[in-house]
Design a protein around this motif. Structure first.
Motif, short mmCIF file in Angstrom:
data_model
loop_
_atom_site.label_atom_id
_atom_site.label_comp_id
_atom_site.label_asym_id
_atom_site.label_seq_id
_atom_site.Cartn_x
_atom_site.Cartn_y
_atom_site.Cartn_z
N LEU A 197 0.86 -1.19 0.00
CA LEU A 197 0.00 0.00 0.00
C LEU A 197 0.89 1.23 0.00
O LEU A 197 1.88 1.29 0.74
CB LEU A 197 -0.89 0.05 1.25
N ASN A 198 0.54 2.22 -0.80
CA ASN A 198 1.25 3.49 -0.82
C ASN A 198 0.23 4.59 -0.53
O ASN A 198 -0.53 5.01 -1.41
CB ASN A 198 1.90 3.69 -2.20
N VAL A 199 0.17 5.04 0.73
CA VAL A 199 -0.82 6.04 1.14
C VAL A 199 -0.11 7.25 1.75
O VAL A 199 0.89 7.10 2.44
CB VAL A 199 -1.85 5.45 2.14
N TYR A 200 -0.66 8.45 1.46
CA TYR A 200 0.05 9.66 1.88
C TYR A 200 -0.87 10.67 2.55
O TYR A 200 -2.07 10.75 2.26
CB TYR A 200 0.76 10.30 0.69
N PHE A 201 -0.26 11.45 3.45
CA PHE A 201 -0.98 12.44 4.25
C PHE A 201 -0.10 13.68 4.40
O PHE A 201 1.01 13.73 3.88
CB PHE A 201 -1.33 11.85 5.62
N HIS A 202 -0.61 14.69 5.12
CA HIS A 202 0.11 15.95 5.32
C HIS A 202 0.09 16.32 6.79
O HIS A 202 -0.85 15.96 7.51
CB HIS A 202 -0.55 17.08 4.53
N PRO A 203 1.06 17.09 7.26
CA PRO A 203 1.11 17.43 8.69
C PRO A 203 -0.06 18.30 9.14
O PRO A 203 -0.56 18.14 10.26
CB PRO A 203 2.44 18.16 8.85
N TRP A 204 -0.52 19.21 8.29
CA TRP A 204 -1.60 20.11 8.70
C TRP A 204 -2.91 19.38 8.94
O TRP A 204 -3.80 19.89 9.63
CB TRP A 204 -1.78 21.24 7.68
N GLU A 205 -3.07 18.16 8.42
CA GLU A 205 -4.27 17.38 8.70
C GLU A 205 -4.36 17.01 10.18
O GLU A 205 -5.45 16.74 10.69
CB GLU A 205 -4.27 16.10 7.88
N PHE A 206 -3.21 16.99 10.84
CA PHE A 206 -3.14 16.60 12.24
C PHE A 206 -3.30 17.81 13.17
O PHE A 206 -3.04 17.71 14.36
CB PHE A 206 -1.83 15.86 12.52
N THR A 207 -3.72 18.94 12.59
CA THR A 207 -4.05 20.13 13.37
C THR A 207 -5.51 20.49 13.10
O THR A 207 -6.11 20.01 12.12
CB THR A 207 -3.14 21.32 12.99
N ASP A 208 -6.07 21.31 13.93
CA ASP A 208 -7.49 21.67 13.81
C ASP A 208 -7.69 22.66 12.66
O ASP A 208 -7.23 23.79 12.71
CB ASP A 208 -7.97 22.28 15.13
N LEU A 209 -8.41 22.22 11.62
CA LEU A 209 -8.65 23.05 10.44
C LEU A 209 -10.10 23.53 10.36
O LEU A 209 -10.59 23.92 9.30
CB LEU A 209 -8.30 22.28 9.16
N SER A 210 -10.81 23.50 11.48
CA SER A 210 -12.25 23.78 11.47
C SER A 210 -12.61 25.25 11.32
O SER A 210 -13.77 25.58 11.06
CB SER A 210 -12.89 23.23 12.76
N ASP A 211 -11.64 26.16 11.48
CA ASP A 211 -11.92 27.60 11.40
C ASP A 211 -12.09 28.02 9.94
O ASP A 211 -11.12 28.31 9.24
CB ASP A 211 -10.77 28.38 12.05
N PHE A 212 -13.33 28.08 9.48
CA PHE A 212 -13.62 28.39 8.08
C PHE A 212 -13.18 29.80 7.73
O PHE A 212 -12.67 30.05 6.63
CB PHE A 212 -15.11 28.22 7.80
N GLU A 213 -13.37 30.73 8.64
CA GLU A 213 -12.99 32.12 8.36
C GLU A 213 -11.49 32.25 8.14
O GLU A 213 -11.04 33.06 7.34
CB GLU A 213 -13.44 33.03 9.51
N ARG A 214 -10.73 31.46 8.86
CA ARG A 214 -9.27 31.55 8.75
C ARG A 214 -8.72 30.82 7.53
O ARG A 214 -7.85 31.34 6.83
CB ARG A 214 -8.62 31.00 10.02
N PHE A 215 -9.25 29.60 7.28
CA PHE A 215 -8.66 28.77 6.24
C PHE A 215 -9.51 28.68 4.97
O PHE A 215 -8.96 28.40 3.89
CB PHE A 215 -8.41 27.36 6.77
N GLY A 216 -10.81 28.82 5.09
CA GLY A 216 -11.69 28.76 3.93
C GLY A 216 -11.93 27.37 3.37
O GLY A 216 -12.43 27.23 2.25
N PHE A 217 -11.61 26.33 4.14
CA PHE A 217 -11.72 24.97 3.62
C PHE A 217 -13.17 24.48 3.62
O PHE A 217 -13.90 24.68 4.59
CB PHE A 217 -10.88 24.00 4.45
N PRO A 218 -13.57 23.77 2.56
CA PRO A 218 -14.89 23.13 2.56
C PRO A 218 -14.95 22.00 3.58
O PRO A 218 -13.91 21.55 4.08
CB PRO A 218 -15.03 22.61 1.13
#
Length: 259
Positions: A197-218
């Protein structure tokens, strides 16, 4: 073998969603996530590969040292995350070798974008893992590319894992949004078929990204980040260990397929 890998980079993704983020915050957020990842890997005695940009590496010398001294592999993710020129292939390899004291043999293009394999070979890389062999609207259209490893321009290509038949991608977004049981089913199916298996991730996924106003993520990007991501990753690693899946770096994997 499970090739668990992490693309560690300056956290510039908010720019894609029309949000500004300072360079210091880009580094701080990715740094926090990288520490969380290393803590998990230490806890479960798992080796992984870290694809790092030079920009990020220059700002985290202590973590580069921790990565290499812990037995993980360091590979290139380019010089910058949002800028690419062919000369960056060799420049990033040489600079990461200077910063880490380790040979750099692997490359992954930022955002898994296409890269000229002749340039990869010219820069002296042994392998490239910049292909997601699936279809994703607006991003990838790679149904014509092999799901499993192959050689092109004298460089070993190791595509990201997708399931047999339907080529469902097992990348980071799937891990966030699928029920964990479904992700495990697809992973088990793929592992049994491909033997790795070759699966990949990023460090920022392990931080709280719930602030829509700050990050704009869907919602599909924000879902299961931070503490929930840490818990899910620990759950996945535990499950894989219960199935007796061995973990290793890309360097380890290459030795097995060449032996």
């Amino acid at each position: 073998m499970v090739l668990l890998s992490f693309d560690i980079e300056e956290f510039d993704m908010p720019f894609e969603y029309g949000k500004d983020i300072t360079f210091s915050d880009q580094i701080a957020i990715s740094r926090t996530g990288t520490i969380a990842i290393l803590d998990i890997l230490d806890k479960y005695k798992v080796k992984a590969t870290f694809f790092c940009t030079v920009t990020f590496a220059e700002n985290i010398p202590d973590l580069i040292k921790r990565i290499t001294e812990s037995g993980h592999e360091l590979a290139s993710h380019g010089y910058y995350h949002s800028d690419f020129k062919p000369e960056h292939l060799l420049q990033s390899k040489l600079k990461l070798e200077e910063l880490s004291g380790k040979e750099i043999i692997g490359y992954r293009m930022a955002r898994m974008m296409p890269v000229d394999e002749k340039e990869i070979e010219k820069a002296g890389y042994t392998y490239n893992t910049s292909i997601n062999p699936t279809y994703l609207p607006g991003r990838y259209n790679n149904f014509n590319i092999s799901r499993t490893f192959f050689v092109k321009e004298n460089v070993l290509q190791i595509p990201a894992s997708v399931s047999p038949l339907i080529r469902f991608p097992l990348f980071w977004l799937s891990f966030h949004n699928l029920p964990l049981g479904v992700y495990k089913f697809l992973s088990n199916w793929t592992y049994k078929k491909d033997k790795y298996l070759n699966v990949y991730f990023h460090p920022w996924e392990f931080t709280d990204l719930s602030d829509f106003e700050r990050f704009g993520f869907p919602g599909y990007v924000r879902k299961n980040t931070g503490v929930k991501m840490i818990e899910r990753m620990e759950n996945l690693i535990n499950w894989m260990k219960s199935k007796n899946y061995p973990f290793g770096t890309f360097q380890d994997f290459i030795k097995t397929i060449k032996s």
